[in-house]
Design an enzyme around this catalytic site. Structure first.
Site, PDB file in Angstrom:
ATOM      1  N   HIS A  61      98.909  22.732  61.105  1.00 35.98           N
ATOM      2  CA  HIS A  61      99.445  21.427  61.509  1.00 35.98           C
ATOM      3  C   HIS A  61      98.336  20.369  61.401  1.00 35.98           C
ATOM      4  O   HIS A  61      97.169  20.663  61.644  1.00 35.98           O
ATOM      5  CB  HIS A  61      99.986  21.496  62.936  1.00 35.98           C
ATOM      6  CG  HIS A  61     100.727  20.260  63.334  1.00 35.98           C
ATOM      7  ND1 HIS A  61     100.078  19.130  63.773  1.00 35.98           N
ATOM      8  CD2 HIS A  61     102.045  19.968  63.323  1.00 35.98           C
ATOM      9  CE1 HIS A  61     100.985  18.191  64.028  1.00 35.98           C
ATOM     10  NE2 HIS A  61     102.186  18.672  63.758  1.00 35.98           N
ATOM     11  N   GLU A  87     104.866  17.607  56.377  1.00 38.87           N
ATOM     12  CA  GLU A  87     104.706  16.709  57.508  1.00 38.87           C
ATOM     13  C   GLU A  87     103.671  15.651  57.163  1.00 38.87           C
ATOM     14  O   GLU A  87     102.469  15.848  57.410  1.00 38.87           O
ATOM     15  CB  GLU A  87     104.242  17.506  58.739  1.00 38.87           C
ATOM     16  CG  GLU A  87     105.200  18.609  59.129  1.00 38.87           C
ATOM     17  CD  GLU A  87     105.229  18.796  60.625  1.00 38.87           C
ATOM     18  OE1 GLU A  87     106.332  18.892  61.163  1.00 38.87           O
ATOM     19  OE2 GLU A  87     104.156  18.797  61.256  1.00 38.87           O
TER      20      GLU A  87
END
Ligand code: PGA
Length: 259
Positions: free
Chosen positions: A94, A166
């Site tokens: 992430h 993302e």
């Protein structure tokens, strides 16, 4: 099946985690027909696992784990430990971990391989920062991150991975909601090169970053999008269940059926 999941990031006490799990049980019928997942903090994985009936179709994940199976790595947990706690999925790479905790494409690749070796589904996150997007470099950036993140897996294991696009500029409180046409070229590239319909493709390609109940259907309609990975809009169980319902409807109207 459309994937829809949330990572709680560094949020929720055990009581709050259990209350969310109870809300999922209460909304059981909404979960049919979607592939739902919830990613608590490490401290709450076991509590959520214990609270959810084993036949409830919700996967439980972890937000990170180390690539070594055991050893002198103070503060870390292994893939085996999160599996033991009840996770079957593990988020890897992430942007917040890349930015604040020194994750690199090398450590990401080690973790993706360790997750598969442990029988976990790696959820590999990729995405370009704002500066790269401003310079028009997002396709190459994201393709590079994805191929380096997957580089330690043999081709026959790639179907065990889920990839989430993302974009860093779209994530979190300071993120900007994307328009479907802004993410479409990257989603199209990921689907064509790495997606479930590609040769030796991954299981699914998700989109994440400022997803909410108002933009979810449009983002799911972007070609190549197999699901959504949500933060803030899904931390409240009612919000998550609403997004699950939107994803279930999109199964019938989604990009694969659009043509
Ligand atoms: P957000 O977070 O939905 O709150 O923007 C997304 C993510 O970090 O995965």
């Amino acid at each position: 099946m459309t994937w829809i999941g949330t990572s709680w990031k560094m949020n929720k006490t055990l009581a709050e985690a259990r209350a969310f799990a109870d809300g999922l049980v209460a909304a059981r019928s909404a979960l049919d027909g979607v592939r739902a997942f919830v990613i608590p903090a490490h401290t709450a994985i076991a509590a959520v696992r214990e609270r959810l009936p084993s036949d409830l179709p919700v996967l439980i994940g972890a937000q990170n784990a180390h690539w070594e199976p055991a050893g002198a790595y103070t503060g870390e947990v292994s893939m085996g430990m999160i599996a033991d706690a009840g996770a079957t999925l593990v988020e890897i790479g992430h942007s917040e971990r890349r930015q604040h905790f020194g994750e690199t494409d090398d450590t990401v690749a080690l973790k993706v391989a360790a997750a598969v070796a442990t029988g976990l589904t790696p959820l590999l996150c990729v995405g370009e920062p704002a500066g790269v997007r401003a310079a028009g470099g997002e396709i190459g950036w994201v393709a590079g991150q994805a191929s380096r993140g997957l580089s330690r897996l043999p081709p026959h294991d790639l179907h065990k991975v889920v990839v989430a696009y993302e974009p860093v500029w779209a994530i979190g409180d300071r993120g900007r909601e994307p328009l479907p046409h802004e993410i479409a070229p990257v989603m199209g590239m990921l689907a064509a090169r790495f997606g479930p319909d590609a040769h030796d493709g991954v299981a699914a390609v998700l989109y994440g970053g400022s997803v909410n109940r108002l933009n979810a259907a449009a983002l799911l309609g972007v070609p190549g999008t197999d699901g959504l990975f949500v933060g803030r809009a899904a931390w409240d169980v009612a919000g998550f269940v609403e997004l699950v319902r939107i994803a279930a409807r999109a199964r019938h109207a989604g990009w694969r059926n659009a043509g």
